[in-house]
Scaffold this motif. Structure first.
Motif, PDB file in Angstrom:
ATOM      1  N   MET A 228      40.981   1.786  67.416  1.00 19.64           N
ATOM      2  CA  MET A 228      40.181   2.875  66.864  1.00 19.64           C
ATOM      3  C   MET A 228      40.461   3.069  65.372  1.00 19.64           C
ATOM      4  SD  MET A 228      40.285   6.944  67.745  1.00 19.64           S
ATOM      5  CE  MET A 228      41.816   7.148  66.873  1.00 19.64           C
ATOM      6  N   TYR A 229      41.681   2.802  64.941  1.00 15.01           N
ATOM      7  CA  TYR A 229      42.051   3.043  63.546  1.00 15.01           C
ATOM      8  C   TYR A 229      41.159   2.291  62.559  1.00 15.01           C
ATOM      9  CZ  TYR A 229      46.446   5.282  64.997  1.00 15.01           C
ATOM     10  OH  TYR A 229      47.389   6.110  65.523  1.00 15.01           O
ATOM     11  N   GLY A 230      40.690   1.135  62.942  1.00 11.65           N
ATOM     12  CA  GLY A 230      39.895   0.306  62.044  1.00 11.65           C
ATOM     13  C   GLY A 230      38.473   0.788  61.805  1.00 11.65           C
ATOM     14  N   ILE A 231      37.989   1.743  62.593  1.00  6.67           N
ATOM     15  CA  ILE A 231      36.597   2.164  62.445  1.00  6.67           C
ATOM     16  C   ILE A 231      36.397   3.300  61.456  1.00  6.67           C
ATOM     17  CG2 ILE A 231      35.969   1.353  64.741  1.00  6.67           C
ATOM     18  CD1 ILE A 231      35.934   4.263  65.679  1.00  6.67           C
ATOM     19  N   PHE A 232      37.489   3.906  60.991  1.00 13.45           N
ATOM     20  CA  PHE A 232      37.362   5.031  60.066  1.00 13.45           C
ATOM     21  C   PHE A 232      37.426   4.572  58.620  1.00 13.45           C
ATOM     22  CE2 PHE A 232      38.520   7.157  63.957  1.00 13.45           C
ATOM     23  CZ  PHE A 232      37.717   8.280  63.927  1.00 13.45           C
ATOM     24  N   LYS A 233      36.443   4.960  57.848  1.00 14.92           N
ATOM     25  CA  LYS A 233      36.399   4.612  56.427  1.00 14.92           C
ATOM     26  C   LYS A 233      37.145   5.657  55.595  1.00 14.92           C
ATOM     27  CE  LYS A 233      33.269   1.282  56.939  1.00 14.92           C
ATOM     28  NZ  LYS A 233      33.796   0.293  57.808  1.00 14.92           N
ATOM     29  N   ILE A 234      37.206   6.887  56.112  1.00 12.86           N
ATOM     30  CA  ILE A 234      37.856   7.989  55.395  1.00 12.86           C
ATOM     31  C   ILE A 234      39.185   8.294  56.089  1.00 12.86           C
ATOM     32  CG2 ILE A 234      37.646  10.405  54.690  1.00 12.86           C
ATOM     33  CD1 ILE A 234      34.576   9.978  54.796  1.00 12.86           C
ATOM     34  N   GLU A 235      40.274   8.115  55.381  1.00 12.36           N
ATOM     35  CA  GLU A 235      41.608   8.312  55.944  1.00 12.36           C
ATOM     36  C   GLU A 235      41.803   9.728  56.488  1.00 12.36           C
ATOM     37  OE1 GLU A 235      45.303   7.084  57.227  1.00 12.36           O
ATOM     38  OE2 GLU A 235      43.759   5.845  56.333  1.00 12.36           O
ATOM     39  N   GLY A 236      41.209  10.722  55.833  1.00 19.65           N
ATOM     40  CA  GLY A 236      41.348  12.108  56.288  1.00 19.65           C
ATOM     41  C   GLY A 236      40.792  12.321  57.686  1.00 19.65           C
ATOM     42  N   ALA A 237      39.687  11.668  57.994  1.00 23.40           N
ATOM     43  CA  ALA A 237      39.094  11.791  59.324  1.00 23.40           C
ATOM     44  C   ALA A 237      40.018  11.184  60.375  1.00 23.40           C
ATOM     45  CB  ALA A 237      37.730  11.115  59.362  1.00 23.40           C
ATOM     46  N   LEU A 238      40.588  10.048  60.075  1.00 16.80           N
ATOM     47  CA  LEU A 238      41.521   9.407  60.988  1.00 16.80           C
ATOM     48  C   LEU A 238      42.772  10.263  61.166  1.00 16.80           C
ATOM     49  CD1 LEU A 238      42.503   7.087  62.753  1.00 16.80           C
ATOM     50  CD2 LEU A 238      43.219   5.910  60.658  1.00 16.80           C
ATOM     51  N   ASN A 239      43.237  10.880  60.110  1.00 11.92           N
ATOM     52  CA  ASN A 239      44.440  11.701  60.189  1.00 11.92           C
ATOM     53  C   ASN A 239      44.288  12.871  61.151  1.00 11.92           C
ATOM     54  OD1 ASN A 239      46.055  10.140  58.554  1.00 11.92           O
ATOM     55  ND2 ASN A 239      45.508  11.243  56.697  1.00 11.92           N
ATOM     56  N   VAL A 240      43.084  13.408  61.268  1.00  7.66           N
ATOM     57  CA  VAL A 240      42.848  14.500  62.217  1.00  7.66           C
ATOM     58  C   VAL A 240      43.146  14.027  63.636  1.00  7.66           C
ATOM     59  CG1 VAL A 240      41.071  15.998  63.225  1.00  7.66           C
ATOM     60  CG2 VAL A 240      41.176  15.677  60.752  1.00  7.66           C
ATOM     61  N   TRP A 241      42.655  12.851  63.985  1.00  7.77           N
ATOM     62  CA  TRP A 241      42.918  12.297  65.321  1.00  7.77           C
ATOM     63  C   TRP A 241      44.396  11.991  65.499  1.00  7.77           C
ATOM     64  CZ3 TRP A 241      39.272  13.391  68.474  1.00  7.77           C
ATOM     65  CH2 TRP A 241      37.947  13.387  68.050  1.00  7.77           C
ATOM     66  N   LYS A 242      45.023  11.424  64.474  1.00 11.34           N
ATOM     67  CA  LYS A 242      46.447  11.097  64.561  1.00 11.34           C
ATOM     68  C   LYS A 242      47.292  12.342  64.812  1.00 11.34           C
ATOM     69  CE  LYS A 242      46.659   7.021  61.561  1.00 11.34           C
ATOM     70  NZ  LYS A 242      47.207   6.517  60.284  1.00 11.34           N
ATOM     71  N   ILE A 243      47.002  13.403  64.065  1.00  9.82           N
ATOM     72  CA  ILE A 243      47.770  14.644  64.198  1.00  9.82           C
ATOM     73  C   ILE A 243      47.601  15.250  65.588  1.00  9.82           C
ATOM     74  CG2 ILE A 243      47.902  17.055  63.419  1.00  9.82           C
ATOM     75  CD1 ILE A 243      47.216  15.933  60.574  1.00  9.82           C
ATOM     76  N   ASN A 244      46.372  15.278  66.073  1.00  8.49           N
ATOM     77  CA  ASN A 244      46.086  15.953  67.338  1.00  8.49           C
ATOM     78  C   ASN A 244      46.366  15.128  68.584  1.00  8.49           C
ATOM     79  OD1 ASN A 244      45.090  18.587  66.444  1.00  8.49           O
ATOM     80  ND2 ASN A 244      43.513  17.361  65.450  1.00  8.49           N
TER      81      ASN A 244
END
Length: 68
Positions: free
Chosen positions: A15-31
């Motif tokens: 899933m990590y590879g589909i996000f272009k914006i790091e901030g959007a990915l960070n939301v999923w990582k945090i939660n």
């Protein structure tokens, strides 16, 4: 298993590879990835022997699918 642990699949999660914006990915990582990974749909599917679709989000929704 402690909720404070990281997901054991974090380093191989596609899933990590589909996000272009790091901030959007960070939301999923945090939660999910860095905390409540046992409630992640991707984790549950992998634990059951399945392979999650790349665009399956931790909350069970599919990224890019209209109406989701």
């Amino acid at each position: 298993m402690s909720q404070a642990e990281n997901c054991p699949y974090k380093s191989t999660c596609q899933m990590y590879g589909i996000f272009k914006i790091e901030g959007a990915l960070n939301v999923w990582k945090i939660n999910y990835c860095n905390s409540d990974f046992v409630s992640c749909t991707r984790y549950e599917l992998t634990e059951a022997g399945g392979t999650p679709a790349v665009n399956l989000l931790p909350n069970g929704k599919v990224l890019g699918k209209k109406g989701s």
